[in-house]
Design a protein around this motif. Structure first.
Motif, PDB file in Angstrom:
ATOM      1  N   HIS A 138      26.983  -8.748  16.090  1.00  9.10           N
ATOM      2  CA  HIS A 138      28.362  -8.576  15.628  1.00  9.10           C
ATOM      3  C   HIS A 138      28.674  -7.125  15.259  1.00  9.10           C
ATOM      4  CE1 HIS A 138      29.162 -12.884  15.612  1.00  9.10           C
ATOM      5  NE2 HIS A 138      28.008 -13.072  15.011  1.00  9.10           N
ATOM      6  N   ASP A 139      27.812  -6.207  15.700  1.00 13.13           N
ATOM      7  CA  ASP A 139      28.004  -4.774  15.444  1.00 13.13           C
ATOM      8  C   ASP A 139      28.119  -4.467  13.949  1.00 13.13           C
ATOM      9  OD1 ASP A 139      28.011  -4.072  18.186  1.00 13.13           O
ATOM     10  OD2 ASP A 139      30.111  -4.672  18.352  1.00 13.13           O
ATOM     11  N   LEU A 140      27.305  -5.141  13.151  1.00 10.32           N
ATOM     12  CA  LEU A 140      27.347  -4.950  11.703  1.00 10.32           C
ATOM     13  C   LEU A 140      26.066  -4.348  11.132  1.00 10.32           C
ATOM     14  CD1 LEU A 140      29.058  -8.258  10.482  1.00 10.32           C
ATOM     15  CD2 LEU A 140      30.033  -5.955  10.480  1.00 10.32           C
ATOM     16  N   LEU A 141      25.064  -4.161  11.956  1.00  4.70           N
ATOM     17  CA  LEU A 141      23.770  -3.747  11.434  1.00  4.70           C
ATOM     18  C   LEU A 141      23.844  -2.394  10.731  1.00  4.70           C
ATOM     19  CD1 LEU A 141      20.850  -4.602  11.171  1.00  4.70           C
ATOM     20  CD2 LEU A 141      20.367  -3.554  13.380  1.00  4.70           C
ATOM     21  N   GLU A 142      24.573  -1.441  11.307  1.00  5.85           N
ATOM     22  CA  GLU A 142      24.642  -0.101  10.713  1.00  5.85           C
ATOM     23  C   GLU A 142      25.467  -0.095   9.427  1.00  5.85           C
ATOM     24  OE1 GLU A 142      25.970   2.783  13.495  1.00  5.85           O
ATOM     25  OE2 GLU A 142      24.244   2.528  14.840  1.00  5.85           O
ATOM     26  N   ARG A 143      26.329  -1.070   9.242  1.00  7.09           N
ATOM     27  CA  ARG A 143      27.170  -1.111   8.042  1.00  7.09           C
ATOM     28  C   ARG A 143      26.364  -1.473   6.804  1.00  7.09           C
ATOM     29  NH1 ARG A 143      32.770  -3.975   8.859  1.00  7.09           N
ATOM     30  NH2 ARG A 143      32.798  -2.248  10.342  1.00  7.09           N
ATOM     31  N   PHE A 144      25.277  -2.196   7.008  1.00  7.96           N
ATOM     32  CA  PHE A 144      24.466  -2.641   5.879  1.00  7.96           C
ATOM     33  C   PHE A 144      23.176  -1.821   5.848  1.00  7.96           C
ATOM     34  CE2 PHE A 144      27.420  -5.955   6.788  1.00  7.96           C
ATOM     35  CZ  PHE A 144      27.820  -6.384   5.532  1.00  7.96           C
ATOM     36  N   GLY A 145      23.138  -0.892   4.921  1.00  6.34           N
ATOM     37  CA  GLY A 145      22.037   0.070   4.890  1.00  6.34           C
ATOM     38  C   GLY A 145      20.691  -0.532   4.561  1.00  6.34           C
ATOM     39  N   THR A 146      20.690  -1.685   3.917  1.00  3.97           N
ATOM     40  CA  THR A 146      19.434  -2.318   3.515  1.00  3.97           C
ATOM     41  C   THR A 146      19.477  -3.795   3.884  1.00  3.97           C
ATOM     42  OG1 THR A 146      19.276  -0.802   1.634  1.00  3.97           O
ATOM     43  CG2 THR A 146      17.850  -2.744   1.602  1.00  3.97           C
ATOM     44  N   VAL A 147      18.541  -4.232   4.693  1.00  7.62           N
ATOM     45  CA  VAL A 147      18.433  -5.645   5.057  1.00  7.62           C
ATOM     46  C   VAL A 147      17.063  -6.141   4.597  1.00  7.62           C
ATOM     47  CG1 VAL A 147      18.430  -7.350   6.910  1.00  7.62           C
ATOM     48  CG2 VAL A 147      19.962  -5.360   7.044  1.00  7.62           C
ATOM     49  N   VAL A 148      17.074  -7.070   3.667  1.00  9.39           N
ATOM     50  CA  VAL A 148      15.836  -7.634   3.120  1.00  9.39           C
ATOM     51  C   VAL A 148      15.755  -9.098   3.535  1.00  9.39           C
ATOM     52  CG1 VAL A 148      14.571  -8.239   1.029  1.00  9.39           C
ATOM     53  CG2 VAL A 148      15.822  -6.069   1.146  1.00  9.39           C
ATOM     54  N   THR A 149      14.665  -9.469   4.173  1.00  6.03           N
ATOM     55  CA  THR A 149      14.459 -10.870   4.538  1.00  6.03           C
ATOM     56  C   THR A 149      13.345 -11.471   3.706  1.00  6.03           C
ATOM     57  OG1 THR A 149      12.807 -10.443   6.259  1.00  6.03           O
ATOM     58  CG2 THR A 149      15.133 -10.336   6.916  1.00  6.03           C
ATOM     59  N   SER A 150      13.403 -12.779   3.548  1.00  7.06           N
ATOM     60  CA  SER A 150      12.383 -13.463   2.757  1.00  7.06           C
ATOM     61  C   SER A 150      11.011 -13.335   3.395  1.00  7.06           C
ATOM     62  CB  SER A 150      12.751 -14.938   2.579  1.00  7.06           C
ATOM     63  OG  SER A 150      12.917 -15.581   3.837  1.00  7.06           O
ATOM     64  N   TYR A 151      10.969 -13.228   4.728  1.00 11.18           N
ATOM     65  CA  TYR A 151       9.674 -13.081   5.386  1.00 11.18           C
ATOM     66  C   TYR A 151       9.052 -11.721   5.089  1.00 11.18           C
ATOM     67  CZ  TYR A 151       8.555 -17.314   7.925  1.00 11.18           C
ATOM     68  OH  TYR A 151       8.143 -18.588   8.240  1.00 11.18           O
ATOM     69  N   GLU A 152       9.875 -10.705   4.910  1.00  9.19           N
ATOM     70  CA  GLU A 152       9.351  -9.402   4.495  1.00  9.19           C
ATOM     71  C   GLU A 152       8.830  -9.473   3.066  1.00  9.19           C
ATOM     72  OE1 GLU A 152      11.722  -5.688   5.971  1.00  9.19           O
ATOM     73  OE2 GLU A 152      13.161  -7.248   5.457  1.00  9.19           O
ATOM     74  N   ALA A 153       9.572 -10.175   2.213  1.00  7.48           N
ATOM     75  CA  ALA A 153       9.243 -10.224   0.785  1.00  7.48           C
ATOM     76  C   ALA A 153       8.100 -11.178   0.485  1.00  7.48           C
ATOM     77  CB  ALA A 153      10.476 -10.629  -0.017  1.00  7.48           C
ATOM     78  N   GLY A 154       7.830 -12.115   1.404  1.00 11.98           N
ATOM     79  CA  GLY A 154       6.751 -13.072   1.194  1.00 11.98           C
ATOM     80  C   GLY A 154       7.151 -14.289   0.397  1.00 11.98           C
ATOM     81  N   ALA A 155       8.450 -14.474   0.169  1.00  9.33           N
ATOM     82  CA  ALA A 155       8.945 -15.646  -0.556  1.00  9.33           C
ATOM     83  C   ALA A 155      10.434 -15.783  -0.295  1.00  9.33           C
ATOM     84  CB  ALA A 155       8.690 -15.524  -2.057  1.00  9.33           C
ATOM     85  N   HIS A 156      10.915 -17.007  -0.350  1.00  7.49           N
ATOM     86  CA  HIS A 156      12.331 -17.274  -0.126  1.00  7.49           C
ATOM     87  C   HIS A 156      13.110 -17.228  -1.441  1.00  7.49           C
ATOM     88  CE1 HIS A 156      11.404 -18.431   3.949  1.00  7.49           C
ATOM     89  NE2 HIS A 156      10.684 -19.487   3.582  1.00  7.49           N
ATOM     90  N   LYS A 157      14.382 -16.812  -1.372  1.00  8.71           N
ATOM     91  CA  LYS A 157      15.267 -16.998  -2.522  1.00  8.71           C
ATOM     92  C   LYS A 157      15.280 -18.482  -2.887  1.00  8.71           C
ATOM     93  CE  LYS A 157      18.717 -15.536  -0.104  1.00  8.71           C
ATOM     94  NZ  LYS A 157      20.117 -15.242   0.337  1.00  8.71           N
ATOM     95  N   PRO A 158      15.292 -18.862  -4.155  1.00  6.06           N
ATOM     96  CA  PRO A 158      15.594 -18.054  -5.326  1.00  6.06           C
ATOM     97  C   PRO A 158      14.419 -17.313  -5.947  1.00  6.06           C
ATOM     98  CG  PRO A 158      15.350 -20.334  -5.976  1.00  6.06           C
ATOM     99  CD  PRO A 158      15.209 -20.307  -4.478  1.00  6.06           C
ATOM    100  N   ASP A 159      13.258 -17.291  -5.322  1.00  7.85           N
ATOM    101  CA  ASP A 159      12.158 -16.491  -5.837  1.00  7.85           C
ATOM    102  C   ASP A 159      12.637 -15.055  -6.041  1.00  7.85           C
ATOM    103  OD1 ASP A 159       8.865 -16.726  -5.910  1.00  7.85           O
ATOM    104  OD2 ASP A 159       9.570 -14.712  -5.432  1.00  7.85           O
ATOM    105  N   SER A 160      12.078 -14.376  -7.016  1.00  8.89           N
ATOM    106  CA  SER A 160      12.532 -13.025  -7.348  1.00  8.89           C
ATOM    107  C   SER A 160      12.088 -11.982  -6.331  1.00  8.89           C
ATOM    108  CB  SER A 160      12.017 -12.627  -8.733  1.00  8.89           C
ATOM    109  OG  SER A 160      10.584 -12.567  -8.737  1.00  8.89           O
ATOM    110  N   ALA A 161      11.111 -12.303  -5.483  1.00  7.90           N
ATOM    111  CA  ALA A 161      10.528 -11.296  -4.590  1.00  7.90           C
ATOM    112  C   ALA A 161      11.551 -10.606  -3.679  1.00  7.90           C
ATOM    113  CB  ALA A 161       9.390 -11.902  -3.770  1.00  7.90           C
ATOM    114  N   PRO A 162      12.453 -11.345  -3.003  1.00 10.25           N
ATOM    115  CA  PRO A 162      13.434 -10.646  -2.159  1.00 10.25           C
ATOM    116  C   PRO A 162      14.345  -9.715  -2.954  1.00 10.25           C
ATOM    117  CG  PRO A 162      13.317 -12.969  -1.577  1.00 10.25           C
ATOM    118  CD  PRO A 162      12.569 -12.807  -2.857  1.00 10.25           C
TER     119      PRO A 162
END
Length: 213
Positions: A128-152
């Motif tokens: 949707h041509d939105l990737l550059e608009r959001f300077g930080t993208v955090v995924t639960s797989y990067e953080a090692g836990a899904h929301k609502p866990d505090s890790a993300p």
């Protein structure tokens, strides 16, 4: 005062054009020439088992189980690839969301905190041509836990230095309670309810953010 505004992705920034079950059914029909309720359930059970545990390749885990139950020689990778294309294509972004995030990006750091695989979630933003608009993208797989866990949320804080952190999402437990526990200002996108820190649509968010300044 600097403000970092993070959005949930699926159901918040992006809306779905059809029920996800139909995407699975279309995938199975395209690759196996048939789809049954049992096969869809097999996929869901096995996908979520792996996804919840943050196991690698949960989509492949689900499709391997489908392949076995269907006694098919279609490669799991072919099923996953078909689902990937269909999942990305079934999302949409409203004109209001585009205009709002463009305006907010001029005043705030924008980011995404989402439960999901990094490649798949970033692909939706790119589609949707939105990737550059959001300077930080955090995924639960990067953080090692899904929301609502505090890790993300903690990973988002590590990546962005701000005075105030805001979390906008449609899932009350994952986004609102998770964000609040992590010290974010939570904004619940509830298109059926208004009041307090709830907003009916993203268009109501701008004034709320201005009140935090």
């Amino acid at each position: 005062m600097s403000t970092a505004v993070f959005f949930d992705l699926d159901g918040t920034l992006l809306e779905f054009t059809k029920p996800y079950r139909e995407v699975i059914e279309a995938t199975l029909n395209a690759c196996l020439d048939r789809s049954t309720a049992a096969l869809v359930e097999t996929y869901n059970e096995n996908f979520y088992e792996a996804f919840t545990a943050i196991e690698p390749e949960p989509y492949r885990h689900g499709m391997r189980a489908v392949r076995a139950e269907a006694e098919s020689d279609v490669a799991p990778e072919a099923l996953v690839s078909e689902l990937y294309e269909r999942e990305v294509a079934m999302t949409t972004v409203s004109d209001g969301a585009r205009k709002l995030t463009e305006s907010l990006a001029e005043r705030h750091h924008l980011g995404v905190i989402t439960n999901g695989l990094t490649e798949w979630q970033r692909a939706k933003l790119a589609h949707h041509d939105l990737l550059e608009r959001f300077g930080t993208v955090v995924t639960s797989y990067e953080a090692g836990a899904h929301k609502p866990d505090s890790a993300p949320f903690e990973l988002a804080r590590e990546r962005v230095d701000a005075d105030t952190y805001v979390m906008v999402g449609d899932d009350y437990e994952a986004d609102i309670e998770g964000g609040r526990q992590a010290g974010f200002v939570p904004v619940h996108l509830d298109r059926g309810v208004s009041g307090g820190t709830q907003v009916r649509d993203l268009g109501a968010l701008s004034n709320l953010l201005d009140s935090l300044a």
